[in-house]
Design a protein around this motif. Sequence first.
Motif, PDB file in Angstrom:
ATOM      1  N   LEU A 208       4.432  -6.372  15.348  1.00 54.69           N
ATOM      2  CA  LEU A 208       3.635  -5.737  14.307  1.00 54.69           C
ATOM      3  C   LEU A 208       3.291  -6.781  13.254  1.00 54.69           C
ATOM      4  N   VAL A 209       2.006  -7.066  13.101  1.00 51.83           N
ATOM      5  CA  VAL A 209       1.551  -8.042  12.123  1.00 51.83           C
ATOM      6  C   VAL A 209       1.585  -7.403  10.738  1.00 51.83           C
ATOM      7  N   LEU A 210       2.191  -8.120   9.789  1.00 51.46           N
ATOM      8  CA  LEU A 210       2.294  -7.638   8.414  1.00 51.46           C
ATOM      9  C   LEU A 210       1.399  -8.457   7.498  1.00 51.46           C
ATOM     10  N   VAL A 211       0.500  -7.782   6.790  1.00 51.62           N
ATOM     11  CA  VAL A 211      -0.281  -8.395   5.719  1.00 51.62           C
ATOM     12  C   VAL A 211       0.290  -7.852   4.414  1.00 51.62           C
ATOM     13  N   ALA A 212       0.815  -8.732   3.582  1.00 53.67           N
ATOM     14  CA  ALA A 212       1.693  -8.311   2.494  1.00 53.67           C
ATOM     15  C   ALA A 212       1.049  -7.363   1.500  1.00 53.67           C
ATOM     16  N   GLY A 213      -0.240  -7.584   1.189  1.00 54.90           N
ATOM     17  CA  GLY A 213      -0.866  -6.861   0.097  1.00 54.90           C
ATOM     18  C   GLY A 213      -1.048  -7.785  -1.097  1.00 54.90           C
ATOM     19  N   GLY A 214      -1.945  -7.400  -1.987  1.00 53.68           N
ATOM     20  CA  GLY A 214      -2.267  -8.242  -3.129  1.00 53.68           C
ATOM     21  C   GLY A 214      -1.507  -7.864  -4.379  1.00 53.68           C
ATOM     22  N   ILE A 215      -1.980  -8.388  -5.500  1.00 53.97           N
ATOM     23  CA  ILE A 215      -1.386  -8.053  -6.791  1.00 53.97           C
ATOM     24  C   ILE A 215      -1.825  -6.635  -7.164  1.00 53.97           C
ATOM     25  N   PRO A 216      -0.887  -5.765  -7.527  1.00 55.18           N
ATOM     26  CA  PRO A 216      -1.276  -4.392  -7.866  1.00 55.18           C
ATOM     27  C   PRO A 216      -2.280  -4.350  -9.017  1.00 55.18           C
ATOM     28  N   ASP A 217      -3.115  -3.336  -9.005  1.00 61.05           N
ATOM     29  CA  ASP A 217      -4.100  -3.175 -10.066  1.00 61.05           C
ATOM     30  C   ASP A 217      -3.435  -3.187 -11.434  1.00 61.05           C
ATOM     31  N   GLY A 218      -4.029  -3.928 -12.360  1.00 56.85           N
ATOM     32  CA  GLY A 218      -3.519  -3.983 -13.719  1.00 56.85           C
ATOM     33  C   GLY A 218      -2.388  -4.954 -13.934  1.00 56.85           C
ATOM     34  N   SER A 219      -1.966  -5.648 -12.892  1.00 57.43           N
ATOM     35  CA  SER A 219      -0.848  -6.579 -12.984  1.00 57.43           C
ATOM     36  C   SER A 219      -1.331  -8.020 -12.877  1.00 57.43           C
ATOM     37  N   ARG A 220      -0.577  -8.932 -13.486  1.00 62.82           N
ATOM     38  CA  ARG A 220      -0.779 -10.368 -13.290  1.00 62.82           C
ATOM     39  C   ARG A 220       0.491 -11.024 -12.752  1.00 62.82           C
ATOM     40  N   ASP A 221       1.426 -10.186 -12.297  1.00 61.65           N
ATOM     41  CA  ASP A 221       2.748 -10.662 -11.907  1.00 61.65           C
ATOM     42  C   ASP A 221       2.764 -11.023 -10.425  1.00 61.65           C
ATOM     43  N   LEU A 222       2.275 -12.220 -10.106  1.00 58.01           N
ATOM     44  CA  LEU A 222       2.243 -12.675  -8.720  1.00 58.01           C
ATOM     45  C   LEU A 222       3.655 -12.844  -8.166  1.00 58.01           C
ATOM     46  N   ALA A 223       4.544 -13.432  -8.955  1.00 61.83           N
ATOM     47  CA  ALA A 223       5.922 -13.639  -8.496  1.00 61.83           C
ATOM     48  C   ALA A 223       6.603 -12.307  -8.219  1.00 61.83           C
ATOM     49  N   GLY A 224       6.350 -11.318  -9.071  1.00 60.28           N
ATOM     50  CA  GLY A 224       6.953 -10.005  -8.860  1.00 60.28           C
ATOM     51  C   GLY A 224       6.444  -9.339  -7.599  1.00 60.28           C
ATOM     52  N   ALA A 225       5.151  -9.494  -7.332  1.00 59.47           N
ATOM     53  CA  ALA A 225       4.582  -8.922  -6.105  1.00 59.47           C
ATOM     54  C   ALA A 225       5.224  -9.557  -4.881  1.00 59.47           C
ATOM     55  N   ARG A 226       5.421 -10.875  -4.923  1.00 65.83           N
ATOM     56  CA  ARG A 226       6.056 -11.546  -3.783  1.00 65.83           C
ATOM     57  C   ARG A 226       7.500 -11.096  -3.624  1.00 65.83           C
ATOM     58  N   ALA A 227       8.181 -10.866  -4.710  1.00 65.87           N
ATOM     59  CA  ALA A 227       9.565 -10.387  -4.625  1.00 65.87           C
ATOM     60  C   ALA A 227       9.616  -9.004  -3.991  1.00 65.87           C
ATOM     61  N   ARG A 228       8.624  -8.179  -4.295  1.00 64.62           N
ATOM     62  CA  ARG A 228       8.603  -6.830  -3.703  1.00 64.62           C
ATOM     63  C   ARG A 228       8.294  -6.885  -2.213  1.00 64.62           C
ATOM     64  N   VAL A 229       7.560  -7.909  -1.777  1.00 62.43           N
ATOM     65  CA  VAL A 229       7.368  -8.102  -0.334  1.00 62.43           C
ATOM     66  C   VAL A 229       8.711  -8.367   0.330  1.00 62.43           C
ATOM     67  N   ARG A 230       9.495  -9.250  -0.267  1.00 67.59           N
ATOM     68  CA  ARG A 230      10.823  -9.541   0.287  1.00 67.59           C
ATOM     69  C   ARG A 230      11.661  -8.265   0.374  1.00 67.59           C
ATOM     70  N   ASP A 231      11.619  -7.458  -0.682  1.00 70.21           N
ATOM     71  CA  ASP A 231      12.404  -6.224  -0.687  1.00 70.21           C
ATOM     72  C   ASP A 231      11.919  -5.259   0.395  1.00 70.21           C
ATOM     73  N   ALA A 232      10.604  -5.177   0.580  1.00 71.77           N
ATOM     74  CA  ALA A 232      10.055  -4.267   1.585  1.00 71.77           C
ATOM     75  C   ALA A 232      10.455  -4.694   2.991  1.00 71.77           C
ATOM     76  N   VAL A 233      10.355  -5.986   3.266  1.00 69.66           N
ATOM     77  CA  VAL A 233      10.768  -6.477   4.582  1.00 69.66           C
ATOM     78  C   VAL A 233      12.245  -6.171   4.811  1.00 69.66           C
ATOM     79  N   GLY A 234      13.061  -6.359   3.767  1.00 71.09           N
ATOM     80  CA  GLY A 234      14.479  -6.062   3.893  1.00 71.09           C
ATOM     81  C   GLY A 234      14.743  -4.601   4.192  1.00 71.09           C
ATOM     82  N   GLU A 235      13.936  -3.717   3.634  1.00 71.01           N
ATOM     83  CA  GLU A 235      14.113  -2.294   3.888  1.00 71.01           C
ATOM     84  C   GLU A 235      13.656  -1.910   5.286  1.00 71.01           C
TER      85      GLU A 235
END
Length: 295
Positions: free
Chosen positions: A107-134
């Motif tokens: 299953l190919v995973l495309v992580a997703g971009g920065i959520p609307d209204g956010s500038r927190d690129l590092a936070g978005a990447r951290a949430r990718v890690r959390d999602a993969v872990g789940e």
Amino acid sequence: MTAPDPRLSLNQATIKHADLATALRVTADAGIPAIGLWREPVAEAGLAEAARMLAASGLRFSTYCRGGFFTAPEGPDRRRALDDNRRAIDETATLAAAGAPGSRAVLVLVAGGIPDGSRDLAGARARVRDAVGELAPYAQAAGVTLAIEPLHPLYATDRAVVSTLTQALDLAGDFAPDVVGATVDTFHVFWDPALPEAIERAGREGRIASYQVCDWRTPLAADVLLSRHYPGEGVIDLAAVTAAVERTGYDGDVEVEIFHADVWATAPEQVARRVVETFGASVSPSLARAVDSRA
């Protein structure tokens, strides 16, 4: 006429406007032995019927596109995205079981971009890690490999905050390689000066779950998503990248995945024939040399 390479797979996005039945027929009629499927055409057919059709086609199943898009902060949207990824994992397992011998549950995973209204690129990447872990335990139980696909940095804000193969490998590193790996797509990673070392590392860790090829040519389309070209018709050194992937021991199918309005407007039978020819000229020689060197 060029004979289809035995490791060639036609990613269904390349003939986007063909329904599932047509895509399977066109691929098989062109002599292409494998296909990568997308969720939307499978959903239109229904999963059970799609699996039956795939089995009847005699084609290998190379990958399923796509999961991911889980960069939202905790809340209902994130929960819905994760639940949808679990459904995608189940679909992947069903289709892989229906494919011809040699099919892979990827299953190919495309992580997703920065959520609307956010500038927190590092936070978005951290949430990718959390999602993969789940998702990883669920994927492991289903026998499915999650293949994180880095996308070119021009897509970082709206599609994938994971931009390099090294970033994908770092995200995958906490998990067994048969559970979380990476997709190497030439369109997205060819520009990276660290790519040779990243491919070598991916091989050493056993994490190349999928290899996809197409080409890059400028000027880009007005919609930059639709800027992919047939292999060999752009600037990417496909021979070098392919040889590097082959040296890792990767022996799976190699998908041609093209998003381009002109390609989509062409009859799918014609597209499939051109894929066979351009792949044979630009990618197959490197596959053959790599195989010979390992023999």
